[in-house]
Enzyme design. Structure first.
Site, PDB file in Angstrom:
ATOM      1  N   LYS A  76       0.732  -1.060  -0.008  1.00 19.23           N
ATOM      2  CA  LYS A  76       0.090  -0.103  -0.152  1.00 19.23           C
ATOM      3  C   LYS A  76       0.804   1.314   0.077  1.00 19.23           C
ATOM      4  O   LYS A  76       0.324   2.374  -0.116  1.00 19.23           O
ATOM      5  CB  LYS A  76      -0.998   0.012   1.062  1.00 19.23           C
TER       6      LYS A  76
HETATM    7  N1  PMP Z   1      -3.862  -7.850   1.677  1.00 14.70           N
HETATM    8  C1  PMP Z   1      -3.610  -6.954   2.730  1.00 14.70           C
HETATM    9  C2  PMP Z   1      -2.735  -7.332   3.852  1.00 14.70           C
HETATM   10  C3  PMP Z   1      -4.034  -5.561   2.417  1.00 14.70           C
HETATM   11  O1  PMP Z   1      -3.689  -4.472   3.373  1.00 14.70           O
HETATM   12  C4  PMP Z   1      -4.641  -5.157   1.013  1.00 14.70           C
HETATM   13  C5  PMP Z   1      -5.080  -3.737   0.951  1.00 14.70           C
HETATM   14  N2  PMP Z   1      -6.355  -3.637   1.170  1.00 14.70           N
HETATM   15  C6  PMP Z   1      -4.763  -6.098   0.175  1.00 14.70           C
HETATM   16  C7  PMP Z   1      -4.443  -7.389   0.490  1.00 14.70           C
HETATM   17  C8  PMP Z   1      -5.647  -6.115  -1.141  1.00 14.70           C
HETATM   18  O2  PMP Z   1      -5.082  -5.054  -1.973  1.00 14.70           O
HETATM   19  P1  PMP Z   1      -5.958  -4.113  -2.895  1.00 14.70           P
HETATM   20  O3  PMP Z   1      -6.587  -3.151  -1.961  1.00 14.70           O
HETATM   21  O4  PMP Z   1      -5.103  -3.413  -3.621  1.00 14.70           O
HETATM   22  O5  PMP Z   1      -7.030  -5.131  -3.581  1.00 14.70           O
END
Ligand code: PMP
Length: 471
Positions: A44
């Site tokens: 992120k």
């Molecule tokens: N795994 C974790 C631990 C996350 O914090 C996130 C972000 N919400 C994701 C997966 C998924 O990423 P995205 O929001 O880009 O779909």
């Protein structure tokens, strides 16, 4: 001299690491993109910078401004880290269920944390969305990136994650596996890769209880993935398939990643790995699967890496409660309802199979080879066909009509394996020791085992009574 001007320049260019042990027996090359290498500890960091860079370019955020976002997760860390470097005030709105370590982490970067009640609906004025919106309106110079609608979230992955994977695999990637929260990761990375090679499979990964894979929205424990609505940041058109994985499988695999591969990753990395191994079964040795591992495991030491937490959530058996296939076979033999194995040898006549099926009122039998291995199967339809075609079943060998063998599981495996085989649709599982058949299990054996073990737990004063328990 070799240095970066700020910590933000170290975001991205994360390594690809081959999985060796958890992927044993898989034909494709399976590589993990380990996003815990980012300075904020997760994938992120990438969209956090992209969303703020763009806001600055468009004049939505200026020096002295405030970044406000409703998030308790990795995006909060990414934004707090950036705000520290660029001198913005950062206010993160978090529900009160969030663990104190996470709040403290955000505060460590100098962010202000506003805690709101968890148990209110999203439309309530107390909800974390409403509070974040109100603060954004009230504070002059405030900007809310809003990762669930901001196109710069997927764009960050289109500009960085996708090109990195393409370059690191020398264009040889054939399958991308990623969890879906906002969907930014899979949509941006997947779009870039498909533009490079439309044949690349893009596979989404979803927890049980999330709507992406068509489940009814219900609570689950894995963090960061799954949704109860469709965010604007997800582009379903580029996703070929979405695989659903249970919390229990995700956490078990997450724990294996640290113990067997030395990769300390979070629960959603476990989810993605489970899906990758399932997909790998359908692929060949020239395939290259890349799994996105979104964050590291340090934030989950008191959760998925704690045996107590795992046990109290039913993800690990309580001490002394692990059941192996062998225990079940022994119990079945002791019950004496039916011999441990009703089967035929491949050299037997079809007549014998018909007689056994009649005697025990069963419609299929495993076929055992002359050296004791699991050779095949025969069912009542095949036997009926022999009779119907006026062939003599006493003259015909089982080996000439038998079908595919039933799935085989070794005696020393945990009972979970058998349960999973039944979930995939087999009517029967063949149990082996040193590759020789020692027993057969049906769904009813598993059900009576579960009923009996629940009965014992209740009798011992643990757990809650269950209707119909056989004591
Ligand atoms: N795994 C974790 C631990 C996350 O914090 C996130 C972000 N919400 C994701 C997966 C998924 O990423 P995205 O929001 O880009 O779909």
């Amino acid at each position: 001299m070799q240095y970066y001007n700020t910590i933000l320049e170290t975001i991205g260019s994360t390594p690809l690491v081959k999985l060796n042990k958890v992927s044993a027996g898989c034909k494709p090359l399976i590589l993990a993109k380990v996003e815990a290498f980012n300075p904020g500890g997760s994938i992120k960091d990438r969209p956090s910078v992209q969303m703020i860079d763009e806001a600055e370019k468009q004049g939505l955020l200026a020096p002295g401004g405030t970044i406000i976002e409703p998030t308790s997760g990795n995006t909060g860390t990414g934004l707090a880290q950036l705000a520290a470097v660029r001198g913005y005030r950062c206010i993160l709105v978090c529900p009160d269920k969030v663990a104190p370590e996470k709040i403290n982490l955000l505060k460590a970067y100098g962010a202000e944390v506003v805690i709101v009640p968890t148990s209110v609906s999203a439309s309530s004025h107390e909800s974390y969305y409403s509070v974040a919106n109100k603060l954004t309106l009230e504070i002059p110079g405030a900007f809310q990136p809003n990762q669930f609608v901001n196109p710069n979230n997927p764009k960050a992955h289109y500009l960085t994650t996708g090109p990195e994977i393409w370059k690191q695999t020398d264009g040889k990637i054939t399958c991308l596996i990623a969890g879906m929260g906002t969907g930014g990761t899979i949509s941006g990375t997947g779009q870039y890769l498909k533009e490079k090679n439309p044949a690349i499979k893009v596979i989404g990964v979803d927890p049980e209880g999330s709507i992406y894979s068509g489940d009814m929205a219900q609570p689950y424990k894995v963090e960061g993935i799954g949704e109860d609505y469709l965010p604007r940041t997800v582009n379903l058109k580029i996703i070929d398939e979405i695989i659903r994985v249970s919390d229990k499988e995700s956490f078990a695999m997450g724990r294996r990643l640290s113990r067997e591969e030395g990769i300390l990753a979070g629960g959603s990395s476990g989810t993605a790995t489970v899906a990758a191994l399932r997909i790998a079964e359908t692929m060949g040795k020239d395939d290259v699967i890349v799994i996105l591992m979104p964050d590291g495991g340090r934030g989950y030491l008191s959760k998925m890496f704690s045996d107590d937490w795992m046990q109290s959530n039913g993800f690990l058996p309580a001490p002394g409660q692990t059941y192996y296939v062998k225990d079940l076979i022994e119990r079945k033999m002791a019950g004496g309802r039916i011999p441990g194995i009703v089967s035929v040898q491949s050299e037997d006549a079809v007549q014998k199979a018909i007689e056994l099926m009649e005697q025990y009122q069963i419609d299929q039998l495993p076929v055992i080879g002359s050296d004791g291995h699991n050779a095949g199967s025969i069912n009542d339809i095949v036997a009926m066909q022999v009779v119907f075609e006026r062939k003599d079943p006493s003259q015909l060998k089982v080996s000439s009509v038998m079908g595919r063998a039933f799935p085989q599981i070794a005696e020393n495996e945990e009972i979970d394996r058998v349960y999973r085989a039944f979930r995939l649709g087999t009517p029967l599982v063949v149990i082996t020791k040193d590759d020789k058949v020692t027993g057969v299990l049906t769904k009813y054996d598993i059900m009576s085992h579960m009923r009996e073990s629940v009965g014992r737990t209740v009798a011992a004063g643990k757990g809650s009574p269950v209707a119909g328990v056989r004591k």
